[in-house]
Motif scaffolding. Sequence first.
Motif, PDB file in Angstrom:
ATOM      1  N   ARG A  99       0.824  -1.211   0.000  1.00  0.00           N
ATOM      2  CA  ARG A  99       0.000   0.000   0.000  1.00  0.00           C
ATOM      3  C   ARG A  99       0.859   1.263   0.000  1.00  0.00           C
ATOM      4  O   ARG A  99       0.495   2.265  -0.578  1.00  0.00           O
ATOM      5  CB  ARG A  99      -0.926   0.018   1.210  1.00  0.00           C
ATOM      6  N   SER A 100       1.998   1.201   0.729  1.00  0.00           N
ATOM      7  CA  SER A 100       2.935   2.328   0.780  1.00  0.00           C
ATOM      8  C   SER A 100       4.261   1.818   1.320  1.00  0.00           C
ATOM      9  O   SER A 100       4.338   0.725   1.878  1.00  0.00           O
ATOM     10  CB  SER A 100       2.395   3.455   1.672  1.00  0.00           C
ATOM     11  N   PHE A 101       5.304   2.628   1.133  1.00  0.00           N
ATOM     12  CA  PHE A 101       6.607   2.291   1.711  1.00  0.00           C
ATOM     13  C   PHE A 101       7.337   3.569   2.076  1.00  0.00           C
ATOM     14  O   PHE A 101       7.037   4.642   1.571  1.00  0.00           O
ATOM     15  CB  PHE A 101       7.439   1.406   0.770  1.00  0.00           C
ATOM     16  N   ASP A 106       0.455   3.658  -6.053  1.00  0.00           N
ATOM     17  CA  ASP A 106      -0.692   3.891  -6.938  1.00  0.00           C
ATOM     18  C   ASP A 106      -1.179   2.599  -7.568  1.00  0.00           C
ATOM     19  O   ASP A 106      -2.375   2.400  -7.740  1.00  0.00           O
ATOM     20  CB  ASP A 106      -0.340   4.894  -8.038  1.00  0.00           C
ATOM     21  N   SER A 107      -0.232   1.725  -7.945  1.00  0.00           N
ATOM     22  CA  SER A 107      -0.605   0.451  -8.569  1.00  0.00           C
ATOM     23  C   SER A 107       0.545  -0.534  -8.458  1.00  0.00           C
ATOM     24  O   SER A 107       1.697  -0.150  -8.243  1.00  0.00           O
ATOM     25  CB  SER A 107      -0.991   0.649 -10.034  1.00  0.00           C
ATOM     26  N   THR A 108       0.195  -1.803  -8.580  1.00  0.00           N
ATOM     27  CA  THR A 108       1.213  -2.854  -8.586  1.00  0.00           C
ATOM     28  C   THR A 108       1.230  -3.485  -9.969  1.00  0.00           C
ATOM     29  O   THR A 108       0.236  -3.475 -10.691  1.00  0.00           O
ATOM     30  CB  THR A 108       0.936  -3.937  -7.526  1.00  0.00           C
ATOM     31  N   GLY A 109       2.376  -4.031 -10.306  1.00  0.00           N
ATOM     32  CA  GLY A 109       2.528  -4.650 -11.617  1.00  0.00           C
ATOM     33  C   GLY A 109       3.082  -6.053 -11.495  1.00  0.00           C
ATOM     34  O   GLY A 109       2.661  -6.829 -10.636  1.00  0.00           O
ATOM     35  N   ARG A 110       4.045  -6.318 -12.326  1.00  0.00           N
ATOM     36  CA  ARG A 110       4.640  -7.647 -12.398  1.00  0.00           C
ATOM     37  C   ARG A 110       5.181  -8.080 -11.044  1.00  0.00           C
ATOM     38  O   ARG A 110       5.685  -7.271 -10.272  1.00  0.00           O
ATOM     39  CB  ARG A 110       5.771  -7.605 -13.430  1.00  0.00           C
ATOM     40  N   LEU A 137       6.775  -5.129  -8.524  1.00  0.00           N
ATOM     41  CA  LEU A 137       6.967  -3.803  -9.098  1.00  0.00           C
ATOM     42  C   LEU A 137       5.776  -2.941  -8.716  1.00  0.00           C
ATOM     43  O   LEU A 137       4.620  -3.356  -8.849  1.00  0.00           O
ATOM     44  CB  LEU A 137       7.084  -3.880 -10.621  1.00  0.00           C
ATOM     45  N   VAL A 138       6.060  -1.743  -8.205  1.00  0.00           N
ATOM     46  CA  VAL A 138       5.005  -0.816  -7.810  1.00  0.00           C
ATOM     47  C   VAL A 138       5.223   0.528  -8.488  1.00  0.00           C
ATOM     48  O   VAL A 138       6.352   0.912  -8.790  1.00  0.00           O
ATOM     49  CB  VAL A 138       4.941  -0.628  -6.274  1.00  0.00           C
ATOM     50  N   MET A 139       4.112   1.222  -8.736  1.00  0.00           N
ATOM     51  CA  MET A 139       4.198   2.555  -9.315  1.00  0.00           C
ATOM     52  C   MET A 139       3.695   3.559  -8.289  1.00  0.00           C
ATOM     53  O   MET A 139       2.681   3.324  -7.627  1.00  0.00           O
ATOM     54  CB  MET A 139       3.367   2.663 -10.592  1.00  0.00           C
ATOM     55  N   VAL A 140       4.441   4.666  -8.166  1.00  0.00           N
ATOM     56  CA  VAL A 140       4.073   5.748  -7.256  1.00  0.00           C
ATOM     57  C   VAL A 140       3.860   7.025  -8.070  1.00  0.00           C
ATOM     58  O   VAL A 140       4.042   7.032  -9.291  1.00  0.00           O
ATOM     59  CB  VAL A 140       5.149   5.954  -6.162  1.00  0.00           C
ATOM     60  N   HIS A 141       3.497   8.101  -7.387  1.00  0.00           N
ATOM     61  CA  HIS A 141       3.249   9.383  -8.039  1.00  0.00           C
ATOM     62  C   HIS A 141       4.390   9.748  -8.995  1.00  0.00           C
ATOM     63  O   HIS A 141       5.553   9.502  -8.696  1.00  0.00           O
ATOM     64  CB  HIS A 141       3.090  10.475  -6.973  1.00  0.00           C
TER      65      HIS A 141
END
Length: 80
Positions: free
Chosen positions: A21-23, A33-37, A48-52
Amino acid sequence: MHKDPIEVTARFEPNGEITPRSFVYQGETYPVDSTGRRWEDEDGTHILVMVHGNRVFELIYTGDEGRWYLGELGISRKFV
């Protein structure tokens, strides 16, 4: 091959799926914002995570230690 240990807030589902959710890295909190592979290897579970700002980070969870590590540092991605 762990890099920096980090603090992660994540949801652990009964089926074993992990959703960050956050780090916190270097004193700054990054909401996810979202998770990926995701994949598993001898280092742990990689997510893999995407942030702002479309920055992508690799988070690594080591279930045997119960610790999180930051893999690759944030890379900006442009989407067209």
